[in-house]
Write a protein that holds these residues in place. Structure first.
Motif, short mmCIF file in Angstrom:
data_model
loop_
_atom_site.label_atom_id
_atom_site.label_comp_id
_atom_site.label_asym_id
_atom_site.label_seq_id
_atom_site.Cartn_x
_atom_site.Cartn_y
_atom_site.Cartn_z
N MET A 189 -3.48 -4.60 25.21
CA MET A 189 -1.73 -4.48 26.13
C MET A 189 -1.18 -6.06 26.35
O MET A 189 -0.21 -6.53 26.71
CB MET A 189 -0.75 -3.19 26.62
N ALA A 190 -2.09 -6.11 27.90
CA ALA A 190 -2.06 -6.76 28.39
C ALA A 190 -2.23 -8.69 27.44
O ALA A 190 -1.51 -9.58 27.52
CB ALA A 190 -3.43 -7.24 29.26
N ALA A 191 -3.54 -8.60 26.76
CA ALA A 191 -3.15 -9.72 26.04
C ALA A 191 -2.19 -9.63 25.06
O ALA A 191 -1.90 -11.34 25.05
CB ALA A 191 -4.32 -9.50 24.96
N PHE A 192 -1.27 -9.14 24.49
CA PHE A 192 0.18 -8.97 24.09
C PHE A 192 1.01 -9.67 24.37
O PHE A 192 1.79 -10.37 23.92
CB PHE A 192 0.60 -7.57 23.16
N VAL A 193 0.96 -8.84 26.37
CA VAL A 193 2.19 -9.88 26.78
C VAL A 193 1.48 -11.17 27.06
O VAL A 193 2.99 -12.24 27.04
CB VAL A 193 2.31 -8.58 28.06
N ALA A 194 0.49 -11.43 26.62
CA ALA A 194 -0.24 -13.09 27.53
C ALA A 194 0.19 -13.68 25.78
O ALA A 194 1.14 -14.99 26.39
CB ALA A 194 -1.19 -13.21 28.06
N GLY A 195 0.17 -13.49 25.29
CA GLY A 195 0.16 -14.21 23.62
C GLY A 195 2.27 -14.05 23.35
O GLY A 195 2.04 -15.16 23.11
N TYR A 196 3.19 -13.02 23.88
CA TYR A 196 4.03 -13.39 23.57
C TYR A 196 5.38 -14.51 23.88
O TYR A 196 5.78 -15.14 23.90
CB TYR A 196 4.40 -11.57 23.60
N LEU A 197 4.17 -13.74 25.59
CA LEU A 197 4.95 -14.86 26.80
C LEU A 197 4.26 -16.90 25.91
O LEU A 197 5.37 -17.55 25.91
CB LEU A 197 4.45 -14.79 27.39
N SER A 198 3.24 -16.86 25.49
CA SER A 198 3.08 -17.88 25.23
C SER A 198 3.64 -18.60 23.62
O SER A 198 4.16 -19.70 24.21
CB SER A 198 1.01 -17.67 25.30
N CYS A 199 3.42 -18.01 23.25
CA CYS A 199 3.98 -18.08 21.51
C CYS A 199 5.86 -18.23 22.49
O CYS A 199 6.23 -18.92 21.99
CB CYS A 199 5.07 -17.30 20.91
N GLN A 200 7.13 -17.88 22.89
CA GLN A 200 7.90 -18.03 23.68
C GLN A 200 8.00 -19.60 24.68
O GLN A 200 8.68 -20.70 23.85
CB GLN A 200 8.48 -16.96 24.78
N ASP A 201 6.73 -19.95 24.91
CA ASP A 201 6.87 -21.24 25.43
C ASP A 201 6.40 -22.23 24.30
O ASP A 201 7.43 -23.80 24.82
CB ASP A 201 5.49 -21.33 26.89
N ILE A 202 5.63 -22.18 24.04
CA ILE A 202 5.22 -22.97 22.69
C ILE A 202 7.20 -23.38 21.65
O ILE A 202 6.63 -24.60 21.38
CB ILE A 202 4.50 -22.82 21.44
N ASN A 203 7.53 -22.27 22.08
CA ASN A 203 8.88 -22.70 21.07
C ASN A 203 10.32 -22.99 21.50
O ASN A 203 11.43 -23.24 21.31
CB ASN A 203 8.90 -21.00 20.05
N GLY A 204 9.72 -23.13 23.19
CA GLY A 204 11.04 -23.48 23.82
C GLY A 204 11.69 -22.75 24.59
O GLY A 204 12.75 -23.02 24.92
N ILE A 205 11.74 -21.60 24.30
CA ILE A 205 11.88 -20.15 25.06
C ILE A 205 11.22 -20.08 26.59
O ILE A 205 10.01 -19.80 26.47
CB ILE A 205 11.85 -18.75 23.88
N LYS A 206 12.76 -20.06 27.32
CA LYS A 206 12.59 -19.95 29.17
C LYS A 206 13.05 -18.08 28.65
O LYS A 206 14.18 -18.16 28.46
CB LYS A 206 13.21 -20.93 29.98
N ASP A 207 11.38 -17.72 28.87
CA ASP A 207 12.14 -16.55 29.70
C ASP A 207 12.29 -16.54 31.25
O ASP A 207 11.02 -15.64 31.72
CB ASP A 207 10.92 -15.68 28.87
N GLU A 208 12.96 -16.78 32.06
CA GLU A 208 13.74 -16.52 33.39
C GLU A 208 13.05 -15.17 34.14
O GLU A 208 12.99 -15.09 34.95
CB GLU A 208 14.48 -17.11 34.16
#
Length: 122
Positions: free
Chosen positions: A45-64
């Motif tokens: 689950m922790a890896a999923f969260v980290a991956g999801y956030l990384s994917c957002q970053d790579i795609n320019g999505i700022k999840d403030e």
């Protein structure tokens, strides 16, 4: 689908932010959404969260809002130690992965409710 199995409709889709996904996961966990991710495992689950956030970053999505959650969890709740939430919560829950994930999702819900109250001026 077209040739190469790429989706035909490449129009932009609305972003699903991390806290929105985690709230959905929390609300639907009794219906097995956690199991759809594979074995219930807090490290996964922790890896999923980290991956999801990384994917957002790579795609320019700022999840403030997730960043605010992280700071709140660390600085206000003192629940994000150096070893990570997954290690702490698994220890706190005596090795019960499902309870450890539930604890994390409960903090997500607490933060979301707090932010909602702040937005409403309460």
């Amino acid at each position: 689908m077209n040739e190469g199995n790429a989706p035909e409709d490449l129009s932009p889709r609305p972003h699903v932010y991390m806290l929105d996904f985690l709230m959905r996961l929390r609300q639907e966990k009794s219906r097995g959404l956690l199991l759809e991710m594979g074995d219930i495992n807090v490290t996964r689950m922790a890896a999923f969260v980290a991956g999801y956030l990384s994917c957002q970053d790579i795609n320019g999505i700022k999840d403030e809002e997730y960043r605010r959650f992280f700071v709140w969890l660390r600085d206000v709740k003192h629940e994000f130690p150096g070893e990570g939430w997954d290690v702490k919560y698994l220890h706190d829950c005596e090795g019960d992965h499902e309870r450890a994930i539930g604890k994390f999702l409960d903090f997500v819900a607490e933060f979301v409710a707090l932010r909602e109250r702040e937005r409403q001026g309460a």
